[in-house]
Design an enzyme around this catalytic site. Structure first.
Site, PDB file in Angstrom:
ATOM      1  N   ILE A 198       0.860 -15.755  17.281  1.00 23.77           N
ATOM      2  CA  ILE A 198       2.469 -16.267  17.241  1.00 23.77           C
ATOM      3  C   ILE A 198       3.252 -15.249  18.012  1.00 23.77           C
ATOM      4  O   ILE A 198       4.333 -15.597  18.439  1.00 23.77           O
ATOM      5  CB  ILE A 198       2.858 -16.369  15.908  1.00 23.77           C
ATOM      6  N   ASP A 199       2.721 -13.958  18.191  1.00 26.44           N
ATOM      7  CA  ASP A 199       3.794 -12.833  18.887  1.00 26.44           C
ATOM      8  C   ASP A 199       3.952 -13.013  20.052  1.00 26.44           C
ATOM      9  O   ASP A 199       4.785 -12.458  20.812  1.00 26.44           O
ATOM     10  CB  ASP A 199       3.056 -11.377  18.338  1.00 26.44           C
TER      11      ASP A 199
ATOM     12  N   ARG B 138      29.713 -14.202   5.085  1.00 24.52           N
ATOM     13  CA  ARG B 138      28.544 -13.079   4.760  1.00 24.52           C
ATOM     14  C   ARG B 138      28.156 -12.980   6.373  1.00 24.52           C
ATOM     15  O   ARG B 138      27.981 -13.965   6.955  1.00 24.52           O
ATOM     16  CB  ARG B 138      27.604 -13.553   3.824  1.00 24.52           C
TER      17      ARG B 138
HETATM   18  O1  F6P Z   1       0.087 -10.414  14.826  1.00 26.66           O
HETATM   19  C1  F6P Z   1       0.597 -11.295  14.167  1.00 26.66           C
HETATM   20  C2  F6P Z   1       1.393 -11.356  12.763  1.00 26.66           C
HETATM   21  O2  F6P Z   1       1.741 -12.390  12.117  1.00 26.66           O
HETATM   22  C3  F6P Z   1       2.550 -10.326  13.083  1.00 26.66           C
HETATM   23  O3  F6P Z   1       3.746 -10.946  13.737  1.00 26.66           O
HETATM   24  C4  F6P Z   1       2.619  -9.609  11.789  1.00 26.66           C
HETATM   25  O4  F6P Z   1       3.257  -8.427  11.879  1.00 26.66           O
HETATM   26  C5  F6P Z   1       1.363  -9.384  11.582  1.00 26.66           C
HETATM   27  O5  F6P Z   1       0.759 -10.613  12.032  1.00 26.66           O
HETATM   28  C6  F6P Z   1       1.134  -9.712   9.655  1.00 26.66           C
HETATM   29  O6  F6P Z   1      -0.188  -9.695   9.514  1.00 26.66           O
HETATM   30  P1  F6P Z   1      -0.929 -10.065   8.072  1.00 26.66           P
HETATM   31  O7  F6P Z   1      -1.036 -11.581   7.951  1.00 26.66           O
HETATM   32  O8  F6P Z   1      -1.970  -9.061   7.680  1.00 26.66           O
HETATM   33  O9  F6P Z   1       0.175  -9.776   6.756  1.00 26.66           O
END
Ligand code: F6P
Length: 344
Positions: free
Chosen positions: A124-125, A160
């Site tokens: 997703i990143d 807010r």
């Molecule tokens: O890399 C994908 C991601 O969703 C990041 O955006 C996020 O920081 C991380 O994984 C969260 O990881 P976890 O599922 O281990 O909490």
């Protein structure tokens, strides 16, 4: 005799994984191939856990987030290369379609000798190298945009500021894409450390103008100039151990203290990975799955299926293993934000 093809999904889930599975399996269904799903990423290889996939068993899964095969962002081939190769050989696969992110491909790069692999990038990143976009990103942006649109009503009702924290680790794509799509007032991303003084001046100007609500989107890995990003905790065994978080809460308190404008924060968290995929992500995964299946039929192994210049195409597998693709500080989306008067 049918050739056996494996498919696995590794790393954090992303909406669209099931779309890839359905598209690959339905495209390969027929006389020449049988497809087996490997459960929970590399764990399924080490523990010989597989499931037979047929056109009937995958029909309709494309619409669901998550992955019907399970995934793991902790299992890795590090220190277990021989074990992996032995277990992998027992699966008697002609080749493997690996759907994953940087951790998955780094793990595969240790064991790749002699294997036939097709890589499909996922996160997703949106920060994987080698492809212009990853599936799951559009859906994550939709969650962010819809949340900001919704929260704006309560922000305006109560006069807010809302600080909305998105995922993305060290990449600001989700905050930028979701923030633009909802015309947020301010977008903070890790690639552009912000000036606290400038942000305060911007907020005060808006406050003085009589604006009732203020929507600020902050990527979880952001920091102000000369400050460190906020790491919430670490996950041992994970490819990237740091889990970012906590920035939005401290920023909201700071804004309220400095401006007197009542502030709240909202961490969107895993909701960004849990929404059913958007149509854009469905098209992307459908196309990528069809292409991966075509590569299997042609025997075009050790390549990646990527999206470049507006279409799905093939690229060297190694392209996915290059350093993360971050937002360039003067990316055209940043300029769009500036042209709209958004603080960035
Ligand atoms: O890399 C994908 C991601 O969703 C990041 O955006 C996020 O920081 C991380 O994984 C969260 O990881 P976890 O599922 O281990 O909490």
């Amino acid at each position: 005799m049918k050739k056996r093809i494996g498919i696995l999904t590794g790393g954090g889930d992303a909406p669209g994984l099931n779309g890839i599975i359905e598209s690959v399996v339905r495209s390969l269904a027929g006389a020449d191939f049988e497809v087996i799903g490997i459960e929970d990423g590399f764990e399924g290889v080490f523990e010989s856990r597989t499931v037979s996939l047929t056109a009937a068993s995958v029909a309709g899964v494309h619409q669901r987030a998550g992955t019907m095969l399970g995934s793991s962002n902790k299992s890795s081939t590090q220190g277990r290369v021989e074990e992996f190769q032995k277990k992998f050989a027992q699966l008697k696969l002609e080749g493997l379609i690996a759907v994953g992110g940087d951790g998955t491909f780094q793990s595969l790069s240790r064991v790749i000798q002699g294997l036939k692999i097709i890589g499909v990038p996922k996160t997703i990143d949106n920060d994987l190298a080698g492809t212009d976009v990853t599936f799951g990103f559009d859906t994550a942006c939709a969650v962010v945009a819809e949340s900001i649109d919704a929260l704006r009503s309560t922000a305006e009702a109560h006069k807010r500021v809302f600080v909305v924290e998105t995922m993305g680790r060290t990449a600001g794509w989700i905050a930028l894409g979701g923030g633009l799509a909802s015309y947020a007032d301010a977008i903070l991303i890790p690639e552009r450390p912000f000036s606290r003084a400038d942000l305060l001046a911007f907020l005060k100007k808006k406050q003085a103008s009589g604006q009732r609500g203020f929507m600020l989107v902050a990527s979880e890995g952001v920091a102000a100039e000369n400050e460190m990003a906020s790491i919430a905790f670490k996950v041992e065994g994970s490819h990237q151990k740091e889990r970012y978080g906590g920035f939005s809460e401290t920023l909201a308190r700071w804004i309220e203290d400095e401006t007197g404008w009542e502030s709240r924060h909202m961490v969107l968290g895993h909701l960004q990975r849990a929404r059913h995929p958007t149509t854009t992500d469905r098209f992307l995964t459908l196309n990528m799955g069809v292409e991966a299946a075509k590569m299997v039929r042609e025997g075009d192994w050790n390549k990646a299926v990527v999206y470049r210049d507006g279409r799905v195409t093939r690229a060297p597998l190694q392209d996915l293993m290059k350093p993360a693709r971050l937002v360039e500080p003067d990316h055209r989306w940043v300029k769009h934000a500036q042209e709209l008067g958004i603080f960035i």
